[in-house]
Design a protein around this motif. Structure first.
Motif, PDB file in Angstrom:
ATOM      1  N   MET A   1     -12.131  25.278  24.539  1.00  0.00           N
ATOM      2  CA  MET A   1     -11.353  25.824  23.349  1.00  0.00           C
ATOM      3  C   MET A   1     -10.152  24.660  23.430  1.00  0.00           C
ATOM      4  SD  MET A   1     -10.312  28.538  21.144  1.00  0.00           S
ATOM      5  CE  MET A   1     -10.418  29.934  21.857  1.00  0.00           C
ATOM      6  N   ARG A   2      -9.869  24.356  22.380  1.00  0.00           N
ATOM      7  CA  ARG A   2      -8.565  23.403  21.924  1.00  0.00           C
ATOM      8  C   ARG A   2      -7.833  24.097  20.788  1.00  0.00           C
ATOM      9  NH1 ARG A   2      -9.443  18.800  24.530  1.00  0.00           N
ATOM     10  NH2 ARG A   2     -11.410  18.127  24.953  1.00  0.00           N
ATOM     11  N   HIS A   3      -6.521  23.474  20.622  1.00  0.00           N
ATOM     12  CA  HIS A   3      -5.554  23.985  19.727  1.00  0.00           C
ATOM     13  C   HIS A   3      -4.882  23.023  19.136  1.00  0.00           C
ATOM     14  CE1 HIS A   3      -2.795  24.817  23.073  1.00  0.00           C
ATOM     15  NE2 HIS A   3      -1.763  24.771  22.126  1.00  0.00           N
ATOM     16  N   ALA A   4      -4.053  23.197  18.316  1.00  0.00           N
ATOM     17  CA  ALA A   4      -3.080  22.050  17.350  1.00  0.00           C
ATOM     18  C   ALA A   4      -1.996  22.752  16.761  1.00  0.00           C
ATOM     19  CB  ALA A   4      -3.880  21.123  16.775  1.00  0.00           C
ATOM     20  N   LEU A   5      -0.901  22.207  16.822  1.00  0.00           N
ATOM     21  CA  LEU A   5       0.153  22.826  15.710  1.00  0.00           C
ATOM     22  C   LEU A   5       0.174  21.868  14.715  1.00  0.00           C
ATOM     23  CD1 LEU A   5       2.897  23.587  18.357  1.00  0.00           C
ATOM     24  CD2 LEU A   5       1.069  25.029  17.217  1.00  0.00           C
ATOM     25  N   LEU A   6       0.403  22.229  13.267  1.00  0.00           N
ATOM     26  CA  LEU A   6       0.183  21.430  12.205  1.00  0.00           C
ATOM     27  C   LEU A   6       1.451  22.019  11.351  1.00  0.00           C
ATOM     28  CD1 LEU A   6      -1.203  19.322  10.557  1.00  0.00           C
ATOM     29  CD2 LEU A   6      -2.668  21.262   9.471  1.00  0.00           C
ATOM     30  N   PRO A   7       2.121  20.852  10.735  1.00  0.00           N
ATOM     31  CA  PRO A   7       3.277  21.475   9.746  1.00  0.00           C
ATOM     32  C   PRO A   7       2.700  21.556   8.347  1.00  0.00           C
ATOM     33  CG  PRO A   7       3.374  19.301  10.388  1.00  0.00           C
ATOM     34  CD  PRO A   7       2.248  19.729  11.229  1.00  0.00           C
ATOM     35  N   SER A   8       3.026  22.721   7.448  1.00  0.00           N
ATOM     36  CA  SER A   8       2.642  22.877   6.179  1.00  0.00           C
ATOM     37  C   SER A   8       3.707  23.510   5.576  1.00  0.00           C
ATOM     38  CB  SER A   8       1.537  23.922   6.584  1.00  0.00           C
ATOM     39  OG  SER A   8       1.947  25.259   6.578  1.00  0.00           O
TER      40      SER A   8
END
Length: 163
Positions: free
Chosen positions: A1-8
């Motif tokens: 599993m991988r994750h990311a943080l994304l501004p929105s």
């Protein structure tokens, strides 16, 4: 599993995917929150998601073309498939979804499955409203639901049922 943080425009989103596809998209203050173990952080592995969400928030995309792999039981999966069938710019009530799924008396169960949707925005649970058209519950907060519905609002000449 991988994750990311994304501004929105809705705050920093936490995204997660496994080998089958996206398993989650959560807001910073998402009711229930993201699971504790999301594996390794790899922002570069989410370029496809970042691009499509960017187009959506810019008003240039009305549907997502991403592999989705939300985790839930058979009923949840049926509800989430029904959510994906709600067209951009349209809304449905919990009762309408329950009827579509063959159980007009199961609006509360549909609402509960809607609330368990782990892929906010991508699986458009924000398009579900109360029977009278009012905005009701949203795991990311009603202000986000209002924002998303306003973003998707059709031009006045194309408007049908609005919230």
């Amino acid at each position: 599993m991988r994750h990311a943080l994304l501004p929105s425009p809705l705050g920093e989103l936490t995204l997660a995917r496994d080998e089958r596809g996206l398993v989650g998209l959560w807001y910073p203050d998402h009711r229930g929150g993201a699971p504790a173990d999301l594996g390794v952080r790899d922002d570069a592995a989410f370029g496809d998601v970042a691009a499509q969400l960017g187009e959506y928030f810019a008003g240039e995309r009305t549907a997502f073309d991403l592999p989705l792999a939300p985790r839930g039981d058979a009923f949840d999966q049926r509800v989430w498939a029904a959510l994906r069938a709600i067209p951009h710019g349209a809304v449905r009530s919990y009762g309408e979804l329950a009827r579509d799924l063959g159980g007009p008396g199961h609006a509360q169960a549909v609402g509960a499955a809607n609330g368990r949707n782990p892929l906010s925005v991508l699986v458009p649970c924000h398009r579900v409203v109360g029977a009278d058209g009012t905005l009701t519950g949203y795991a990311g907060g009603l202000w986000r639901k209002r924002f998303l519905l306003s973003l998707e609002e059709p031009a006045p000449e194309a408007a049908g049922r609005l919230f």
